[in-house]
Motif scaffolding. Sequence first.
Motif, PDB file in Angstrom:
ATOM      1  N   ASP A  83      -4.430  -0.638   4.170  1.00  0.00           N
ATOM      2  CA  ASP A  83      -5.117   0.388   3.394  1.00  0.00           C
ATOM      3  C   ASP A  83      -5.626   1.496   4.314  1.00  0.00           C
ATOM      4  O   ASP A  83      -5.607   2.675   3.961  1.00  0.00           O
ATOM      5  CB  ASP A  83      -6.275  -0.251   2.620  1.00  0.00           C
ATOM      6  CG  ASP A  83      -6.955   0.735   1.705  1.00  0.00           C
ATOM      7  OD1 ASP A  83      -6.391   1.054   0.652  1.00  0.00           O
ATOM      8  OD2 ASP A  83      -8.067   1.190   2.059  1.00  0.00           O
TER       9      ASP A  83
ATOM     10  N   VAL B 118      -3.342   9.967   4.002  1.00  0.00           N
ATOM     11  CA  VAL B 118      -3.970  10.850   3.002  1.00  0.00           C
ATOM     12  C   VAL B 118      -4.791  11.926   3.707  1.00  0.00           C
ATOM     13  O   VAL B 118      -4.765  13.114   3.339  1.00  0.00           O
ATOM     14  CB  VAL B 118      -4.837  10.020   2.042  1.00  0.00           C
ATOM     15  CG1 VAL B 118      -5.675  10.946   1.160  1.00  0.00           C
ATOM     16  CG2 VAL B 118      -3.957   9.145   1.166  1.00  0.00           C
TER      17      VAL B 118
ATOM     18  N   VAL C 236      -4.648   6.861  -2.196  1.00  0.00           N
ATOM     19  CA  VAL C 236      -4.055   5.548  -1.900  1.00  0.00           C
ATOM     20  C   VAL C 236      -3.896   4.783  -3.199  1.00  0.00           C
ATOM     21  O   VAL C 236      -4.792   4.782  -4.057  1.00  0.00           O
ATOM     22  CB  VAL C 236      -4.941   4.750  -0.918  1.00  0.00           C
ATOM     23  CG1 VAL C 236      -4.334   3.378  -0.658  1.00  0.00           C
ATOM     24  CG2 VAL C 236      -5.091   5.517   0.383  1.00  0.00           C
TER      25      VAL C 236
ATOM     26  N   ALA D 166      -2.780   3.843   5.192  1.00  0.00           N
ATOM     27  CA  ALA D 166      -2.488   4.728   4.069  1.00  0.00           C
ATOM     28  C   ALA D 166      -3.543   5.828   3.935  1.00  0.00           C
ATOM     29  O   ALA D 166      -3.225   6.996   3.691  1.00  0.00           O
ATOM     30  CB  ALA D 166      -2.397   3.910   2.779  1.00  0.00           C
ATOM     31  N   GLN D 167      -4.828   5.453   4.118  1.00  0.00           N
ATOM     32  CA  GLN D 167      -5.898   6.456   4.006  1.00  0.00           C
ATOM     33  C   GLN D 167      -5.790   7.488   5.123  1.00  0.00           C
ATOM     34  O   GLN D 167      -6.066   8.680   4.924  1.00  0.00           O
ATOM     35  CB  GLN D 167      -7.262   5.753   4.055  1.00  0.00           C
ATOM     36  CG  GLN D 167      -8.443   6.674   3.823  1.00  0.00           C
ATOM     37  CD  GLN D 167      -8.375   7.353   2.465  1.00  0.00           C
ATOM     38  OE1 GLN D 167      -8.144   6.713   1.460  1.00  0.00           O
ATOM     39  NE2 GLN D 167      -8.565   8.678   2.435  1.00  0.00           N
TER      40      GLN D 167
ATOM     41  N   SER E 224      -2.273   0.857  -4.661  1.00  0.00           N
ATOM     42  CA  SER E 224      -1.740  -0.463  -4.297  1.00  0.00           C
ATOM     43  C   SER E 224      -0.914  -1.012  -5.455  1.00  0.00           C
ATOM     44  O   SER E 224      -1.386  -1.051  -6.597  1.00  0.00           O
ATOM     45  CB  SER E 224      -2.869  -1.447  -3.976  1.00  0.00           C
ATOM     46  OG  SER E 224      -3.625  -0.980  -2.886  1.00  0.00           O
TER      47      SER E 224
ATOM     48  N   GLY F  52       5.698   5.667   1.387  1.00  0.00           N
ATOM     49  CA  GLY F  52       5.275   4.398   1.974  1.00  0.00           C
ATOM     50  C   GLY F  52       6.459   3.458   2.091  1.00  0.00           C
ATOM     51  O   GLY F  52       7.618   3.886   2.112  1.00  0.00           O
TER      52      GLY F  52
ATOM     53  N   GLN G 257       0.850  -1.193   0.000  1.00  0.00           N
ATOM     54  CA  GLN G 257       0.000   0.000   0.000  1.00  0.00           C
ATOM     55  C   GLN G 257       0.888   1.246   0.000  1.00  0.00           C
ATOM     56  O   GLN G 257       1.838   1.346   0.786  1.00  0.00           O
ATOM     57  CB  GLN G 257      -0.911   0.014   1.238  1.00  0.00           C
ATOM     58  CG  GLN G 257      -1.780  -1.230   1.389  1.00  0.00           C
ATOM     59  CD  GLN G 257      -2.790  -1.351   0.270  1.00  0.00           C
ATOM     60  OE1 GLN G 257      -3.293  -0.346  -0.223  1.00  0.00           O
ATOM     61  NE2 GLN G 257      -3.084  -2.571  -0.141  1.00  0.00           N
ATOM     62  N   TRP G 258       0.573   2.221  -0.890  1.00  0.00           N
ATOM     63  CA  TRP G 258       1.344   3.458  -1.018  1.00  0.00           C
ATOM     64  C   TRP G 258       0.387   4.652  -1.032  1.00  0.00           C
ATOM     65  O   TRP G 258      -0.834   4.499  -1.194  1.00  0.00           O
ATOM     66  CB  TRP G 258       2.164   3.457  -2.318  1.00  0.00           C
ATOM     67  CG  TRP G 258       2.991   2.237  -2.518  1.00  0.00           C
ATOM     68  CD1 TRP G 258       2.601   1.053  -3.070  1.00  0.00           C
ATOM     69  CD2 TRP G 258       4.362   2.058  -2.154  1.00  0.00           C
ATOM     70  NE1 TRP G 258       3.629   0.148  -3.071  1.00  0.00           N
ATOM     71  CE2 TRP G 258       4.735   0.729  -2.526  1.00  0.00           C
ATOM     72  CE3 TRP G 258       5.315   2.863  -1.570  1.00  0.00           C
ATOM     73  CZ2 TRP G 258       6.000   0.228  -2.321  1.00  0.00           C
ATOM     74  CZ3 TRP G 258       6.595   2.347  -1.370  1.00  0.00           C
ATOM     75  CH2 TRP G 258       6.922   1.049  -1.738  1.00  0.00           C
ATOM     76  N   VAL G 259       0.956   5.809  -0.905  1.00  0.00           N
ATOM     77  CA  VAL G 259       0.198   7.053  -1.076  1.00  0.00           C
ATOM     78  C   VAL G 259       0.895   7.854  -2.164  1.00  0.00           C
ATOM     79  O   VAL G 259       2.091   8.159  -2.064  1.00  0.00           O
ATOM     80  CB  VAL G 259       0.148   7.862   0.240  1.00  0.00           C
ATOM     81  CG1 VAL G 259      -0.432   9.238  -0.029  1.00  0.00           C
ATOM     82  CG2 VAL G 259      -0.694   7.137   1.274  1.00  0.00           C
TER      83      VAL G 259
END
Length: 631
Positions: A598, A605, A617, A601-602, A619, A593, A547-549
């Motif tokens: 998730d 954000v 977010v 990550a949110q 993936s 990240g 998971q990334w932003v």
Amino acid sequence: MNRFPSIGRGALLATLLVASTPALAQAIVQQPTPNADRLSAQMRILATSPNDIAALIEAGRLSTRLGDPEAAVQFFARADKVVPGDARVMAGRASALLAMERPGEALRLFTAAERAGMPVSTFAADRGLAYDLLGYPTNAQRDYRLALANEQDDEVTRRLALSLGITGDVRAANQLLDPLLRQNDRPAWRAHACVLAMQGDAAGADRIAATMLPGFGAQLAPFFRRLQSLSPADRAFAVHFGRLGSTPARLADARLAPPITPAPRAQAPVAVAAVVAQPAQPTRKLSARERRAARREIEARQREAELAAARKAEADRVAQVAEAARAAEAARAAEAARLAEAARVAAATRAAQDAAAEAARREHAERLAQAARAAEAARVAEAQRLAEAARLADAQRAAVAAEAQEARSVAAAAPVPAAAAPTPPAPARSDAAATATDTTLATIIRNLTIPATELGVRPPPSAAPAPAAPVATAPVEPEPSAREREAADKAARDKAAADRAAKDKAAADKAAKDKATKATAAKKAAAEKAAKAKAKLDPAKQEPARQWVQVAGGANKADLPKAYRALSTKSAALKGRSTWTAPLRATNRLLVGPFKTDGEAQAFVNTLAKQGLSAFVWSSEPGQKIEQLPK
């Protein structure tokens, strides 16, 4: 307004245009667009309300239009968790899958959205493209016309023209494209060149490429010359995505499509308009009966044309299915041959290893057998030596006893004189055994003392009786003969040989044990090395899904660290974090990240949104390469 982005953004001509002008491509990527602004607005809504269904759906649609269908699929997946079975979510996800070159799965979702009550006109343009990519151009043309009846759109017009070119209706395709060509619309010129090439006019397509796409005519010539020989589905993939050939993934996706009934070929509206615009020829007035007969004849011809078009479409579909089956069979045969060759090589390797192991086992067994035979021979020789020595000792003792008994008998029978008579010499003997016996007997006689009472002699009266001399009871050790010495030497040599054989056997056993231990260790090390190599080659293990932003993007990867530093001055949450990047066609993602979940990550954000920055977010797929950027 162009509501439908060019799904065929991966087409060969468009790719060459972007590749030829990287500076222009960077400027286009970085230039703000209304869709990008609207997506930022939806991201701000989601930062405060992550489950806002309208914002999720709109964010997914805008991501598809901006050329990021992977992010769009993730937005629709989140929306489906909030409201399962929503028709808007299914239709939006279908459009995103279509942009990812998966028309079979997209058509299945379009059908589900229609059954859920969503009007077909809202997604007819994309469903038409799905029909084209699956080899049903007449169905595609019906959907394109339905979309154009609701709203005129240049992209849908170009798609309809390309579909007409696939079915060979060049005149209708050119009539559709003519207004756009007069406006010098480059995508329309690209479509016009593809229509000519599909009908065998590669030279005309080359002239258009040389004029409207200078510098690329020679590169596009092989592409244009292959279009005419392709099936309808392959033509659609070629002109929309630049794909010249089927793949196993395409065949697998086509099997996901629901059953399709080919639509009859319909007359294009532009062609009808052209016919109506022609001046009427002066004719006599027909009777009602003649008009009915003419109408019946026209209807019969139309039915025949429609049936012929349906039969042709079905024949094309059957040919495409047969070609796909042949390709799949060839792939299966190649895979079977590869597996058979691998099995043969493995069997040969195992046979060689087994033969080597058997030879080593036999060699070891032979060494052990030789050592055992040598030990047994030494044991037998030692036993024979001991038996021979015992026999000689018994013979010597028997001879000594017999001589002593004979001497006593002679001494008892002979008269005893006042002085001891000299002992007569024993008769001479010629053999060595007799000599040894005489020597032994003489020694015994010399040491033998006979009491005077036994000889009938009394001691002198004035003298005290002399004490009797003790009789020697210890056995007399005879001097060993040459034969005995030779036997003793042989026994010593045999014993030494047996000792050496035992030591050799022990050394051989230890060497075999060490060799087996080393072989086991080598096999274990090889297995560990193979497992490590396999793990190293498996991209899914090296690069798992994470998971990334995404905070920004840009075409020039070298400028991303500078852009991140500029963002860090606006948001304290970005300071000190590692930055990453992943390619996205003509641009690159700027990522922060990875995050464990998730939700985490949110939450990040949401933090950025409070500090005035928009992000979302994203993936990564298993095996997708994510590169860390320098600070």
